[in-house]
Design an enzyme around this catalytic site. Structure first.
Site, PDB file in Angstrom:
ATOM      1  N   HIS A 526       0.842  -1.313  -0.289  1.00 41.53           N
ATOM      2  CA  HIS A 526       0.239   0.081  -0.274  1.00 41.53           C
ATOM      3  C   HIS A 526       0.853   1.351   0.286  1.00 41.53           C
ATOM      4  CE1 HIS A 526      -4.033   2.333   1.368  1.00 41.53           C
ATOM      5  NE2 HIS A 526      -2.699   3.125   1.464  1.00 41.53           N
ATOM      6  N   GLU A 527       1.369   1.258   0.864  1.00 44.59           N
ATOM      7  CA  GLU A 527       2.715   2.800   0.895  1.00 44.59           C
ATOM      8  C   GLU A 527       3.557   2.399  -0.322  1.00 44.59           C
ATOM      9  OE1 GLU A 527       2.379   4.274   3.091  1.00 44.59           O
ATOM     10  OE2 GLU A 527       0.374   3.374   5.010  1.00 44.59           O
ATOM     11  N   HIS A 530       1.837   4.158  -2.979  1.00 47.65           N
ATOM     12  CA  HIS A 530       2.203   5.390  -2.621  1.00 47.65           C
ATOM     13  C   HIS A 530       3.334   6.395  -3.370  1.00 47.65           C
ATOM     14  CE1 HIS A 530      -1.629   6.433  -0.529  1.00 47.65           C
ATOM     15  NE2 HIS A 530      -1.358   5.417   0.470  1.00 47.65           N
ATOM     16  N   GLU A 555      -6.201   7.507  -2.997  1.00 47.67           N
ATOM     17  CA  GLU A 555      -5.569   7.045  -2.078  1.00 47.67           C
ATOM     18  C   GLU A 555      -5.986   5.846  -3.340  1.00 47.67           C
ATOM     19  OE1 GLU A 555      -5.019   5.499   0.890  1.00 47.67           O
ATOM     20  OE2 GLU A 555      -3.827   7.158   0.924  1.00 47.67           O
TER      21      GLU A 555
END
Ligand SMILES: [Zn+2]
Length: 746
Positions: A526-527, A530, A555
């Protein structure tokens, strides 16, 4: 599920994004990361000279922060003088143009030149400040040296104050407004969007209002900050946390030993009803009476948050009203994908009705188990304090995979090594471990540096990895922007993006290697999503680079990346046993997926409840000064949208800290879940990963950062019918793909 972004007129000075829903956070601080192999890249002497801690040129010791901040302020003041000079020239020209036609032509030319440049100059101001303030923010959260942390904190505050003065600088604002770039269709979409967001950011501080209104706005904004801070403080204040006194032996024996032994005060055993302890007991304790007491104590404190919450919402709504919005929710959503609070509410209610049947099925399974548990065949209704306990029992019965067995397939070194090949396929990027320049790391060999490139282009980015826990380090998972990537001039030189991924992956007791639990792998991906958004963004301006977009949009990519943790094709690269090198067996992965889907509908209901309360509270519909109205609203939403009973006399909203951090944007995660489900099913399934060539994410989404209308980006990737419209122009995603994903589609 912490996610926090700095709200500031200079467009979220630090675009920090914490990890997504329900992350578990590690608390062990023992181990550093030692790589086995590292591909060394040669750095020129020139680059060495230019280095500093966090890659910030000139930062070598704590005292350097002060000089760097002073340089920033000087540089920004120079730019401001330049802007002012141009403005004065323009006024002069205007005056002359009254006398001759020729002068009028000159004036026009100069004005156009100035107008175009005002956005570039404001962007440069923002870039100049962020270069230091973002490093200060990262430093105060991660540097092991106390002196560095303190210097970073001072610099952070100093520059924040400086930013406040810029936000109130009428000359800058007026130059921007006079340039009329937003309505100039001959300009690029990005330039107009940057101009628009810059203006909106100024106006959030009330710069366009009368003195009287602006002063009132300041008071309400300061109040909102103060009450929000108070709310969060109360959550961790031991005096505000209620305790449950356990006297009977059977009660004491029913709670986990680590809680029991830590709660003895003389002859008394007082169990604190903080979130962590409460949830542990609600899950693990077989004694129903103990669970009831814990639940009631935990869900009716901190008492001080009744007033803090009332005041917070009131101040926010008052501030929004001064700015011309009916409510704080209207103010917030106006600049989001959702456009109106109603868009998000229609979406949530619709999703709620669609998951209801499946959630009921899940709840009935719990009821059945409750009946079996009841002594003497007595009918026992499920109460709030039974739910987690029953879920745990069900999961144990279903023989879900052991967390440590699964972790053996995710050695951190192996995951990192697999990423180059995997993301080479999926995004067409090359990821190489780069050697750190002396003085660049903030914690010796614990810090790793990756260099990401896109062959055939000049896109390049740096990702620092700070993944192992240590004392005093920021305890959650987050993506910190260090420097925004952007093209400085159209077609000109590029500023390389630089970010840091900060996580806390503790070593498992049975292995010397760092093995990730499956949830940690999902968090990391997930990170990393980003980070790729930051690194692959190719905007002209830094203002809307990478993750600097609407929260209900940014997101989305990171949620797509979470899917890789569940996909056999991806895990072929990312999930190899730490001893045998075998890929994770299909049967184990299947079991893991089943365990994820257990109670997925009830979990979804709970997220809907949180998101709806967050929106409704900020919608100016109830008398928030009367705190019992707030409790009533929370209880009504819970009863309407969840099978988990709302218990009389309890007020769970008192400990729902995300009301402070999100302020009517909590729904963003559910938007992202729906949209990422559609992207995943459309672009990544049917062995598309195996065949490679899934660069659509890179070329149609990540590339634009926040510089395009998110609705346009999404429809460009996903086609029409991706987004629905509410009667008042609100925008929301179609939820059918999410429901399919959860096996919930009817
Ligand atoms: Zn995120």
């Amino acid at each position: 599920m912490n996610r926090y972004r700095h709200r500031s007129n200079w467009r979220s000075l630090s675009s920090i994004s914490f990890s997504s829903l329900s992350r578990s956070f590690s608390s062990s601080f023992s181990r550093l990361y030692h790589p086995q192999q590292e591909q060394k890249l040669r750095n020129s002497n020139n680059e060495r000279k230019k280095s500093g801690v966090y890659g910030l040129v000139g930062l070598h010791a704590p005292k350097d922060f002060e000089r760097l901040a002073a340089d920033v302020i000087d540089r920004v003041n120079d730019i401001i003088s330049d802007i002012k000079g141009k403005q004065e020239k323009k006024v002069l020209r205007k005056h002359r143009s009254n006398t001759t036609v020729a002068a009028g032509v000159v004036e026009e030319r100069i004005a156009t030149w100035g107008e175009k440049n005002i956005v570039h100059q404001l962007d440069e101001i923002s870039d100049t400040i962020c270069a230091v303030v973002d490093v200060a923010e990262l430093c105060r959260n991660t540097h092991p040296d106390r002196e560095f942390v303190q210097a970073a904190e001072r610099t952070y505050l100093k520059l924040q104050n400086f930013v406040q003065t810029l936000n109130g600088n009428v000359d800058l604002y007026q130059s921007l407004v006079d340039a009329k770039i937003e309505e100039d269709e001959s300009q690029t979409e990005e330039l107009r969007r940057v101009a628009q967001t810059l203006r909106q950011d100024f106006e959030r501080g009330g710069i366009h209002l009368t003195d009287e209104k602006r002063k009132r706005l300041e008071v309400h904004s300061d109040d909102a900050l103060r009450h929000g801070f108070q709310f969060q403080q109360n959550l961790i204040d031991p005096r505000q946390i209620r305790h449950v006194e356990l006297k009977k032996r059977e009660e004491l024996e029913a709670i986990p030993t680590w809680i029991h032994s830590g709660s003895k005060k003389g002859n008394q055993t007082l169990i604190p009803a903080d979130q962590n302890t409460m949830n542990s007991i609600l899950r693990a304790c077989d004694n129903r009476e103990v669970r009831r007491q814990m639940y009631e104590a935990g869900n009716s404190s901190p008492e001080g948050n009744r007033l803090a919450l009332s005041n917070l919402i009131k101040s926010r709504n008052d501030a929004a009203e001064i700015l011309g919005f009916p409510s704080h929710a209207d103010f917030m959503t106006a600049s989001m994908l959702s456009k109106t609070p109603n868009g998000a509410k229609v979406f949530l209610r619709d999703l709620s009705s669609q998951v209801r049947d499946i959630a009921e099925g899940e709840f009935k399974m719990l009821e059945k188990l409750q009946k079996q548990n009841a002594s003497g065949g007595r009918e026992e209704k499920i109460r709030g304090w039974d739910v987690l306990h029953l879920m745990r029992q069900m999961r144990a019965k279903d023989d879900y995979p052991d967390i440590n067995t699964v972790a053996q397939y995710f050695p951190l070194d192996g995951v990192l090594k697999g990423m180059n090949e995997f993301f080479g396929k999926v995004l067409g990027v090359e990821i190489a471990v780069d050697s750190l320049i002396p003085g660049e790391s903030w914690c010796g060999e614990a810090i790793k540096k990756l260099r990401v490139t896109v062959p055939g282009t000049d896109t390049e980015g740096i990702i620092y990895l700070d993944l192992i826990p240590r004392q005093g380090k920021f305890p959650h998972a987050a993506h910190f922007v260090i420097r925004c990537g952007h093209r400085q001039k159209s077609g000109g030189t590029r500023q390389t993006a630089s970010v840091a991924l900060v996580c806390n992956f503790a070593a498992k007791s049975f292995s010397r290697e760092t093995l990730l639990t499956h949830q940690e792998l999902e968090t990391f991906l997930h990170e990393f999503g980003h980070a790729m958004h930051s690194v692959l963004s190719d905007t002209e301006f830094q203002h809307l680079s990478g993750t600097r977009g609407a929260m209900d949009y940014v997101e989305v990519p990171s949620h797509v990346f979470e899917y890789f943790a569940w996909d056999a094709n991806a895990l072929h690269f990312l999930g190899r046993h730490y001893q045998t090198g075998e890929a994770i067996p299909a049967a184990l992965l299947r079991k893991l997926k089943q365990s994820k889907r257990a109670f997925a509908a009830m979990d979804l209901q709970q997220q809907i409840v949180y998101a709806l309360l967050d929106l409704e509270l900020h919608s100016n519909q109830i008398d928030v000064e009367n705190s019992s109205e707030i409790s009533k609203l929370a209880s009504e939403i819970q009863s309407e949208h969840s099978f988990i009973p709302s218990e009389p006399g309890t007020s769970w909203e008192l400990r729902f800290g995300h009301t402070v951090g999100y302020g009517s944007s909590y729904y963003s995660y559910l938007y992202a879940k729906c949209l990422s489900a559609k992207i995943w099913q459309q672009e990544f399934t049917n062995d598309k990963i195996g065949q490679g060539g899934c660069t659509i994410l890179r070329d149609k989404m990540l590339k634009y950062g926040g510089s395009r209308d998110p609705a346009h980006i999404l429809e460009n990737v996903l086609g029409p019918n991706t987004l629905e419209k509410s009667f008042d122009g609100g925008v929301y995603p179609n939820s059918s793909h999410l429901l399919k994903e959860f096996d919930l589609a009817k």
